[in-house]
Structure formats: C-alpha cells, structure tokens
Write a protein that holds these residues in place. Structure first.
Motif, PDB file in Angstrom:
ATOM      1  N   LEU A 212      -4.533   3.062   4.940  1.00 45.50           N
ATOM      2  CA  LEU A 212      -3.427   2.710   5.833  1.00 45.50           C
ATOM      3  C   LEU A 212      -3.787   3.083   7.272  1.00 45.50           C
ATOM      4  O   LEU A 212      -3.540   2.328   8.208  1.00 45.50           O
ATOM      5  CB  LEU A 212      -2.149   3.442   5.388  1.00 45.50           C
ATOM      6  CG  LEU A 212      -1.471   2.846   4.156  1.00 45.50           C
ATOM      7  CD1 LEU A 212      -0.597   3.883   3.452  1.00 45.50           C
ATOM      8  CD2 LEU A 212      -0.641   1.622   4.546  1.00 45.50           C
ATOM      9  N   ASP A 213      -4.403   4.248   7.402  1.00 45.27           N
ATOM     10  CA  ASP A 213      -4.823   4.709   8.719  1.00 45.27           C
ATOM     11  C   ASP A 213      -5.792   3.705   9.344  1.00 45.27           C
ATOM     12  O   ASP A 213      -5.670   3.327  10.510  1.00 45.27           O
ATOM     13  CB  ASP A 213      -5.483   6.081   8.568  1.00 45.27           C
ATOM     14  CG  ASP A 213      -5.906   6.640   9.907  1.00 45.27           C
ATOM     15  OD1 ASP A 213      -5.016   6.967  10.698  1.00 45.27           O
ATOM     16  OD2 ASP A 213      -7.118   6.719  10.166  1.00 45.27           O
ATOM     17  N   ALA A 214      -6.734   3.243   8.508  1.00 43.19           N
ATOM     18  CA  ALA A 214      -7.725   2.279   8.999  1.00 43.19           C
ATOM     19  C   ALA A 214      -7.071   0.955   9.380  1.00 43.19           C
ATOM     20  O   ALA A 214      -7.572   0.224  10.234  1.00 43.19           O
ATOM     21  CB  ALA A 214      -8.799   2.055   7.943  1.00 43.19           C
TER      22      ALA A 214
ATOM     23  N   LEU B 113       0.510   4.504  10.939  1.00 43.58           N
ATOM     24  CA  LEU B 113       0.778   5.935  10.916  1.00 43.58           C
ATOM     25  C   LEU B 113       1.796   6.197   9.809  1.00 43.58           C
ATOM     26  O   LEU B 113       2.876   5.604   9.801  1.00 43.58           O
ATOM     27  CB  LEU B 113       1.358   6.340  12.276  1.00 43.58           C
ATOM     28  CG  LEU B 113       1.219   7.814  12.634  1.00 43.58           C
ATOM     29  CD1 LEU B 113      -0.241   8.177  12.833  1.00 43.58           C
ATOM     30  CD2 LEU B 113       2.012   8.100  13.898  1.00 43.58           C
ATOM     31  N   VAL B 114       1.425   7.077   8.869  1.00 39.61           N
ATOM     32  CA  VAL B 114       2.330   7.370   7.751  1.00 39.61           C
ATOM     33  C   VAL B 114       2.997   8.718   7.998  1.00 39.61           C
ATOM     34  O   VAL B 114       2.325   9.691   8.333  1.00 39.61           O
ATOM     35  CB  VAL B 114       1.537   7.422   6.423  1.00 39.61           C
ATOM     36  CG1 VAL B 114       2.468   7.772   5.261  1.00 39.61           C
ATOM     37  CG2 VAL B 114       0.836   6.098   6.166  1.00 39.61           C
TER      38      VAL B 114
ATOM     39  N   PHE C 191      -3.271  13.050  -6.283  1.00 45.67           N
ATOM     40  CA  PHE C 191      -3.340  13.225  -4.836  1.00 45.67           C
ATOM     41  C   PHE C 191      -4.631  12.656  -4.236  1.00 45.67           C
ATOM     42  O   PHE C 191      -4.664  12.272  -3.074  1.00 45.67           O
ATOM     43  CB  PHE C 191      -3.142  14.697  -4.476  1.00 45.67           C
ATOM     44  CG  PHE C 191      -1.759  15.177  -4.839  1.00 45.67           C
ATOM     45  CD1 PHE C 191      -0.648  14.626  -4.220  1.00 45.67           C
ATOM     46  CD2 PHE C 191      -1.570  16.131  -5.831  1.00 45.67           C
ATOM     47  CE1 PHE C 191       0.640  15.027  -4.572  1.00 45.67           C
ATOM     48  CE2 PHE C 191      -0.291  16.540  -6.195  1.00 45.67           C
ATOM     49  CZ  PHE C 191       0.817  15.984  -5.562  1.00 45.67           C
ATOM     50  N   GLY C 192      -5.678  12.601  -5.056  1.00 48.18           N
ATOM     51  CA  GLY C 192      -6.922  11.987  -4.572  1.00 48.18           C
ATOM     52  C   GLY C 192      -6.670  10.529  -4.206  1.00 48.18           C
ATOM     53  O   GLY C 192      -7.066  10.056  -3.140  1.00 48.18           O
ATOM     54  N   ARG C 193      -5.965   9.851  -5.092  1.00 47.23           N
ATOM     55  CA  ARG C 193      -5.697   8.436  -4.871  1.00 47.23           C
ATOM     56  C   ARG C 193      -4.735   8.251  -3.688  1.00 47.23           C
ATOM     57  O   ARG C 193      -4.909   7.367  -2.852  1.00 47.23           O
ATOM     58  CB  ARG C 193      -5.092   7.849  -6.147  1.00 47.23           C
ATOM     59  CG  ARG C 193      -4.903   6.370  -6.070  1.00 47.23           C
ATOM     60  CD  ARG C 193      -4.503   5.801  -7.429  1.00 47.23           C
ATOM     61  NE  ARG C 193      -3.937   4.474  -7.216  1.00 47.23           N
ATOM     62  CZ  ARG C 193      -2.886   4.000  -7.879  1.00 47.23           C
ATOM     63  NH1 ARG C 193      -2.295   4.723  -8.796  1.00 47.23           N
ATOM     64  NH2 ARG C 193      -2.451   2.801  -7.615  1.00 47.23           N
ATOM     65  N   ALA C 194      -3.739   9.125  -3.629  1.00 47.80           N
ATOM     66  CA  ALA C 194      -2.771   9.050  -2.529  1.00 47.80           C
ATOM     67  C   ALA C 194      -3.480   9.232  -1.185  1.00 47.80           C
ATOM     68  O   ALA C 194      -3.200   8.532  -0.215  1.00 47.80           O
ATOM     69  CB  ALA C 194      -1.687  10.104  -2.713  1.00 47.80           C
ATOM     70  N   ASP C 195      -4.432  10.159  -1.165  1.00 48.53           N
ATOM     71  CA  ASP C 195      -5.197  10.426   0.051  1.00 48.53           C
ATOM     72  C   ASP C 195      -6.021   9.223   0.468  1.00 48.53           C
ATOM     73  O   ASP C 195      -6.062   8.845   1.641  1.00 48.53           O
ATOM     74  CB  ASP C 195      -6.163  11.587  -0.229  1.00 48.53           C
ATOM     75  CG  ASP C 195      -5.822  12.790   0.626  1.00 48.53           C
ATOM     76  OD1 ASP C 195      -4.661  12.864   1.081  1.00 48.53           O
ATOM     77  OD2 ASP C 195      -6.722  13.625   0.835  1.00 48.53           O
ATOM     78  N   ALA C 196      -6.668   8.624  -0.524  1.00 51.50           N
ATOM     79  CA  ALA C 196      -7.516   7.451  -0.242  1.00 51.50           C
ATOM     80  C   ALA C 196      -6.658   6.312   0.318  1.00 51.50           C
ATOM     81  O   ALA C 196      -7.061   5.611   1.247  1.00 51.50           O
ATOM     82  CB  ALA C 196      -8.232   7.010  -1.517  1.00 51.50           C
ATOM     83  N   LEU C 197      -5.460   6.166  -0.233  1.00 55.74           N
ATOM     84  CA  LEU C 197      -4.565   5.108   0.250  1.00 55.74           C
ATOM     85  C   LEU C 197      -4.107   5.400   1.675  1.00 55.74           C
ATOM     86  O   LEU C 197      -3.994   4.508   2.505  1.00 55.74           O
ATOM     87  CB  LEU C 197      -3.360   4.967  -0.683  1.00 55.74           C
ATOM     88  CG  LEU C 197      -3.671   4.228  -1.987  1.00 55.74           C
ATOM     89  CD1 LEU C 197      -2.615   4.515  -3.040  1.00 55.74           C
ATOM     90  CD2 LEU C 197      -3.774   2.724  -1.735  1.00 55.74           C
ATOM     91  N   ARG C 198      -3.877   6.682   1.941  1.00 52.32           N
ATOM     92  CA  ARG C 198      -3.457   7.053   3.294  1.00 52.32           C
ATOM     93  C   ARG C 198      -4.576   6.710   4.292  1.00 52.32           C
ATOM     94  O   ARG C 198      -4.316   6.205   5.388  1.00 52.32           O
ATOM     95  CB  ARG C 198      -3.139   8.541   3.348  1.00 52.32           C
ATOM     96  CG  ARG C 198      -2.535   8.896   4.683  1.00 52.32           C
ATOM     97  CD  ARG C 198      -2.338  10.383   4.882  1.00 52.32           C
ATOM     98  NE  ARG C 198      -1.485  10.591   6.041  1.00 52.32           N
ATOM     99  CZ  ARG C 198      -0.324  11.223   6.010  1.00 52.32           C
ATOM    100  NH1 ARG C 198       0.135  11.725   4.910  1.00 52.32           N
ATOM    101  NH2 ARG C 198       0.381  11.349   7.122  1.00 52.32           N
TER     102      ARG C 198
ATOM    103  N   LEU D 260       0.835  -1.203   0.000  1.00 58.27           N
ATOM    104  CA  LEU D 260       0.000   0.000   0.000  1.00 58.27           C
ATOM    105  C   LEU D 260       0.874   1.258   0.000  1.00 58.27           C
ATOM    106  O   LEU D 260       0.568   2.237  -0.686  1.00 58.27           O
ATOM    107  CB  LEU D 260      -0.911   0.018   1.230  1.00 58.27           C
ATOM    108  CG  LEU D 260      -2.067  -0.988   1.235  1.00 58.27           C
ATOM    109  CD1 LEU D 260      -2.769  -0.996   2.592  1.00 58.27           C
ATOM    110  CD2 LEU D 260      -3.066  -0.675   0.135  1.00 58.27           C
ATOM    111  N   MET D 261       1.978   1.218   0.747  1.00 61.03           N
ATOM    112  CA  MET D 261       2.905   2.359   0.790  1.00 61.03           C
ATOM    113  C   MET D 261       3.500   2.607  -0.593  1.00 61.03           C
ATOM    114  O   MET D 261       3.621   3.758  -1.027  1.00 61.03           O
ATOM    115  CB  MET D 261       4.032   2.087   1.794  1.00 61.03           C
ATOM    116  CG  MET D 261       3.618   2.145   3.253  1.00 61.03           C
ATOM    117  SD  MET D 261       3.131   3.796   3.830  1.00 61.03           S
ATOM    118  CE  MET D 261       4.697   4.657   3.766  1.00 61.03           C
TER     119      MET D 261
END
Ligand SMILES: [Zn+2]
Length: 472
Positions: A452-454, A458-459, A442-449, A429-430
């Motif tokens: 990961l959070d879920a 912690l990124v 950045f939309g996709r990067a945000d969704a991936l973050r 995922l990272m």
C-alpha cells in the motif's frame, strides 16, 4: 522515402519495407509487473512510441502488440511474501504501468496482452515443438533442444561454440540434456501457482510467452520487434528459436533495440540511490512531459546519461517551445491581407521537412528537435518584429502540430492527470490486510502495508480496531 532503421539482425541501417504494403506489424516486449517500471524501461517505451507515431504520420497502419509479463519467479516470490494471489499482485503493478505510460503520453499498443491469458496457446505451441523434436520433457519441465536449431546465435552474434557443454543460456535448476538448452515449461513446485499441461502442473517460461502472443496476434512474420538492448540475448534469440522451426519463415524482418540509460554516469541501481521510477520524479515536481522530452531527445541507439540537471534543461526547452506556441496563438486573430510571409512559410516548411528527414534517418530525434528549434528562433524574431499575423500564425501552428503529432510534448499537464491506482484496488488491499490482522498473520499484514505504501497510500490504524487510508 521509407524510414531507415538499424536492424540488429543484419547489423546495418536498412530501409523499412513493410511485408504488406501500407501496414506495419510491430511487437514490443513490455514490462514484467513485479514492481514499478523505472526510467530505463520507459526510455525504451518512449522510443517505440516515437517510432510508431512517426510511422503512422507517414501514413502506415501500425498494428502493435505489447505484452505484460504477469508470471515469473520474482513475481511469485513477491506475491507470496505479500500473501496475495499472483493475479491480484500483478494487477496493482500492471495498472501502475499503464498509468505511467499514459502520463508519458505513450499511445497504448493496439493489443496489450497479459501472458497468463494465453497459457493454452503456449501449451499448444510447446506441444508442437516437442512433436517436431525441437523440445523435450524432463521431470515435468520442457526444454528447447538448442542443437536442433543451427541458426541460434544469429541475432546476438554469440558463437554457438561458446555455449557448448557447461555454458548456461538460462539460469535454471532443472535437468536438461545440455546445459545450454532453455526452459519452455517449468514444472510446478510446492506453493507456486500452476496451470495444467500434458506434462503436469506448471507454468510457461518467459521466452515462450512473447513468441506465442506475437505469432498469434500478428502472424508468422513481424515487420518490427522492439525492446531494450538487454533483451537481445537470450530473450530475443530464444524467441526466434521457438518460432522459426515451426513456421519455416523469418520471425522478424527488423529487430530494433533501444539503448539503456545511465543515471549520473552510472548504471542505475537501488543500492547507489540513483534508481528512478516515473513516480519518484513526479513526486519531486517534474512534469511527465519533461521526462518524455528528455527520454526522446537522445537518439535511441545512443547512451543517454540521465541527470536531474538534464531534466531541468528538458523542462526549460519545453517551456521555450510552449511559450513560442503561445505567442503564435496570440497572433491567430491579427487580421492581414494577402498570403503568409514567404520567408516564414519557407522556414515552417523547412522545419517540418527537416524533422521528417531526421526521423527517417534511423529516428534521429536530436536532429528533429534541432529543426524545430531553428523554427522557434526564426519565429521569435518575426514575432519580436511584429511580422506574425493570422496567415503566418496558421503556417507556424501547422508546423508545430506536425512536430507534436510525433513528440507529444506541447500540451501542458492536465491537473487531473494522476498515476494512482484505482481506489477500489486500494480498498481490496485494505480488506485483505484487515483480514490478515484478524487472523494474527502479522507478516502478511506487514507485506500488504508495504505494498500500500508503494502504491502511494498512507495507512492509519484506528485505536480500538479498523484502519483508514489516504493518498500520500
Ligand atoms: Zn519479450
């Protein structure tokens, strides 16, 4: 005496008589892995686990199947938001689901199956339904023709008349002969994952998945089909309709449905802030075994009102059980002449017998626990009086082991038990997120973050590029 179970189909408590002597074939609807399972889901799975462990204790060979639904509308939408392949998205939550099950000491089904691994079987089954006139194609989708199966509605007690013209069995936006017909195969829409079929690109409907996997792995007639009460209609009603016209045999002999739970007296919802996953509770410091104890303590057909106070009480009851077991174990080496004390031997036998009788009575877990706590009371008195020596300890420990074979709560949590997904999955995922950032998506990067959070990660973005992660 065989166990008596409430059969949703006949609306009666009936003895469970296996189709093949000595063997029980049981199918349970698992989780749709678009998110973490909540405690309502796990109440069902703990209930099924108690049932299966008890049947095994009674000497039955339990052949069990649980499905994981890894394709559906919500999952497709969420995986697209995350810019991920459906399978990869599903993997994260399927792993999390299995980890939660392990932590709750739910014995994995003999076959844990994923819907997308059985698409060819589903297509073949739908073809047979079409060929026999029970289904039809419209604009690339295939629907079950409800009018061809007069027995529809038997399980849920729904009046078929009430489902006539205009009523909807399923929420779909496709063309059908009749609004109440439900979808077996959904035609492909732009941007969705798809599989090939005689009707063009598409994917199976949810209901057909369970029918086909159950029939393929367990045979024409199941002894038990289990699930939450919310699945009775339309899901289980549809499962019957998809199978029986082709096999000419009853699909399921006994339908067992687990009641859902309330939280603080209300329906669980994210909006009300009373929505709990297993992770939410362990993050608050509750042991999974206490969660299991609480979920198992209320008989499965009774509504369970889940509260944190109730969870504290469950933890306290569990501590009492464990400290009793500990005290008894300390007496294991106390030498003694002669046989065990007759009174304690009788109390242990009564507890084991009481538990069995209670579970045979439609899985009355509350009464089974009462039987074991009566033994704890008598045993503690004997311990206080110094009457427990090696022979008595052996008898008491045997009764506790008999209890725990089904309830699985006596062992404390091992420190290494963890619900984390595999680190390799996080790395993947990272890497995906790094790629999205490079591509300035950045939309996709945000969704991936968020994903990961879920997953409990912690990124941290490093100045000058790159990122690192750690468990929260
Ligand atoms: Zn199902």
């Amino acid at each position: 005496m065989p166990i008596q179970l409430y059969n949703t189909l006949t609306r009666r408590v009936e003895p469970l008589v296996p189709l093949t002597p000595g063997k029980i074939r049981i199918y349970t609807c698992g989780l749709t892995v678009y998110d973490y399972g909540h405690i309502g889901n796990f109440r069902t799975f703990v209930g099924v686990d108690i049932l299966q462990r008890f049947l095994a204790q009674q000497g039955l060979d339990v052949d069990s199947v649980m499905n994981i639904t890894d394709v559906d509308d919500k999952m497709i939408a969420r995986s697209r938001e995350a810019g991920q392949e459906l399978r990869a998205y599903a993997d994260v939550y399927a792993d999390a689901f299995l980890a939660d099950m392990r932590r709750l000491r739910i014995q994995p089904a003999r076959h844990i199956v994923r819907a997308t691994d059985f698409i060819a079987d589903m297509v073949a089954w739908i073809e047979r339904l079409v060929a026999s006139g029970h289904a039809y194609e419209r604009e690339g989708s295939v629907y079950f023709r409800l009018a061809s199966f007069p027995a529809y509605g038997r399980l849920s007690g729904k009046d078929l008349g009430g489902l006539q013209a205009g009523a909807r069995v399923d929420v779909d936006e496709y063309e059908k002969e009749e609004a109440r017909d439900f979808v077996l195969w959904k035609a492909w829409r732009e941007g969705e994952p798809f599989w090939d079929s005689p009707w063009g690109k598409g994917r199976p409907g949810w209901h057909i998945e369970c029918s086909v996997m159950a029939e393929k792995l367990l045979g024409t007639t199941l002894d038990i089909h289990a699930g939450g009460t919310d699945l009775i209609f339309p899901h289980h009603e549809n499962e019957i309709a998809q199978v029986e016209p082709l096999t000419g045999a009853p699909f399921v002999r006994c339908w067992v449905h687990m009641e859902f739970l309330l939280v603080n007296g209300e329906k669980m919802s994210k909006r009300l802030g009373n929505f709990f996953t297993v992770r939410d509770l362990t993050a608050k410091g509750y042991a999974p075994s206490a969660i299991r104890y609480l979920l198992a303590s209320v008989p499965y057909r009774r509504q369970l009102n889940f509260t944190l106070e109730g969870l504290d009480q469950a933890a306290a009851a569990l501590a009492r059980l464990r400290s009793f077991a500990e005290r008894v174990r300390e007496c294991e080496n106390r030498p003694a002449d002669g046989a065990a004390n007759a009174e304690l031997t009788a109390a242990a036998a009564a507890a084991a017998q009481g538990m069995t009788v209670a579970l045979e009575d439609n899985l009355n877990t509350a009464q089974a626990l009462a039987a074991i706590f009566e033994l704890v009371r008598q045993g503690n008195t004997a311990l206080d009086q110094g009457r427990v020596r090696a022979p008595e300890a052996a008898v008491l420990l045997r009764a506790l082991a008999h209890f725990d074979q089904v309830f699985q709560v006596l062992a404390p949590e091992a420190p290494a038990e963890t619900a984390r997904p595999a680190a390799a999955r996080i790395e993947a995922l990272m890497a995906e997120r790094a790629e999205a950032r490079r591509a300035r998506d950045f939309g996709r990067a945000d969704a991936l973050r968020q994903q990961l959070d879920a997953a409990g990660v912690l990124v941290e973005d490093i100045k000058g590029g790159g990122a690192r992660w750690r468990w929260k």
